[in-house]
Design an enzyme around this catalytic site. Sequence first.
Site, short mmCIF file in Angstrom:
data_model
loop_
_atom_site.label_atom_id
_atom_site.label_comp_id
_atom_site.label_asym_id
_atom_site.label_seq_id
_atom_site.Cartn_x
_atom_site.Cartn_y
_atom_site.Cartn_z
N LYS A 72 11.78 56.93 27.20
CA LYS A 72 12.07 55.93 28.22
C LYS A 72 12.92 54.78 27.70
O LYS A 72 13.44 53.99 28.50
CB LYS A 72 10.77 55.40 28.81
C1 LIG Z 1 5.47 60.69 27.88
C2 LIG Z 1 6.26 61.03 29.09
N1 LIG Z 1 6.62 62.29 29.28
C3 LIG Z 1 7.32 62.66 30.37
C4 LIG Z 1 7.69 61.75 31.34
C5 LIG Z 1 8.46 62.20 32.54
O1 LIG Z 1 9.80 61.82 32.44
P1 LIG Z 1 10.65 61.43 33.73
O2 LIG Z 1 10.05 60.18 34.30
O3 LIG Z 1 12.04 61.23 33.20
O4 LIG Z 1 10.55 62.56 34.70
C6 LIG Z 1 7.32 60.41 31.17
C7 LIG Z 1 7.63 59.41 32.19
O5 LIG Z 1 7.10 58.33 32.23
C8 LIG Z 1 6.60 60.03 30.02
O6 LIG Z 1 6.24 58.74 29.81
#
Ligand SMILES: Cc1ncc(COP(=O)(O)O)c(C=O)c1O
Length: 364
Positions: free
Chosen positions: A41
């Site tokens: 992020k």
């Molecule tokens: C640890 C983690 N994995 C996966 C995701 C999913 O990613 P995206 O929000 O880009 O779909 C997030 C989103 O907050 C996350 O914090």
Amino acid sequence: MPEILDVIGRTPVVRLRNLTTPDEAQLIAKLENANPAGSLKDRPAWHIIEHAERTGRLRPGGTIIESSSGNFSIALAMIGASRGYRVVAVVDPKLTATNRGLLEAFGAEIIVVDEPDDSGSFHKTRIELANRLHRQTPGSFRPDQCFNPLNGQAHYRTTARELLAQTRHLAAVVCTVSTGGQLGGIARAVKERAPHVKVIGVDVHGSTVFGGRPHAYLTPGVGLSWTPANLADLSLVDEVYMVTDQDAFRACRTLVRSEGLLAGVSTGAALTVALTEAMQGKPRQQVAFLAADRGERYLATAFNDDWLKDHGLTTAADPEGLRRRARQLVPHSTRPADECANHLPDLAAELGSPTFVLARSEWR
Ligand SMILES: Cc1ncc(COP(=O)(O)O)c(C=O)c1O
């Protein structure tokens, strides 16, 4: 000498040694947990803030207000500390003590929403409150990761291009979904530059990004109760899988025990499906997934046997069990755009979010 925000991205990739056999495809992990605030992020958070600074929507001393109980607000908190912004994180009661501690360490303010929305989760009530606070706070800026296409663009411009440059025989890339930033952005870049590479999305049972019946689930970071705007073009995604909490927790525990790679629970969800794909692949082919955040964030949960037992989850961390499960998994859909899209086009307006549109020419 770079500043802290200059070292976001350009993360390494590593080949896993032990979870696949020599007659299967190789598993490749892109270490997004090597980013300075510890997760994938950091990229969209900085991309969105940099854009807001450039376009005058965020001015020196301004306030950043966002709905996120996890990595996105931690990334914003790091950016706020470095650039002198106040950061307000609108979170829900599922905020872990560790994430609260991280947000406080970076100096962010925390507001807890305790009213669930119509799906039983807190996403909609959190977004609504963040939008209201934004309207009431002069000089504030809403990154709005759920509806802002710059989220996906960050991964389109950086994560995906890096991954394509770092691999030579990429056959598939596997991404979990919440806001759809990583899957939407990576899918778009891969289909433009290497269309033969299969793009696979992963959601968790209980979340309804790809339809289904909503119910409570424990996997943090993954899931939403609709198909996010960053996944507007689901035809870029070849297949989607649904995994269970058990799958995600077991795989992240197995990953650290058998490969020495300490990452979070969503990484386990992605790994489970990446292994399914790799076991059907050929030697020399590569199947990539993101190690999305740092495993240290889960020492009190995924890596704590008492917590797992209290929540009815296995404490297993065995490669054979993981491989058995990976062998059983079948796609939830091989035509997600036709079969399981769950778009809610009016939702942004209903929740009071501004509508963001990126012209085609702005994607490059
Ligand atoms: C640890 C983690 N994995 C996966 C995701 C999913 O990613 P995206 O929000 O880009 O779909 C997030 C989103 O907050 C996350 O914090």
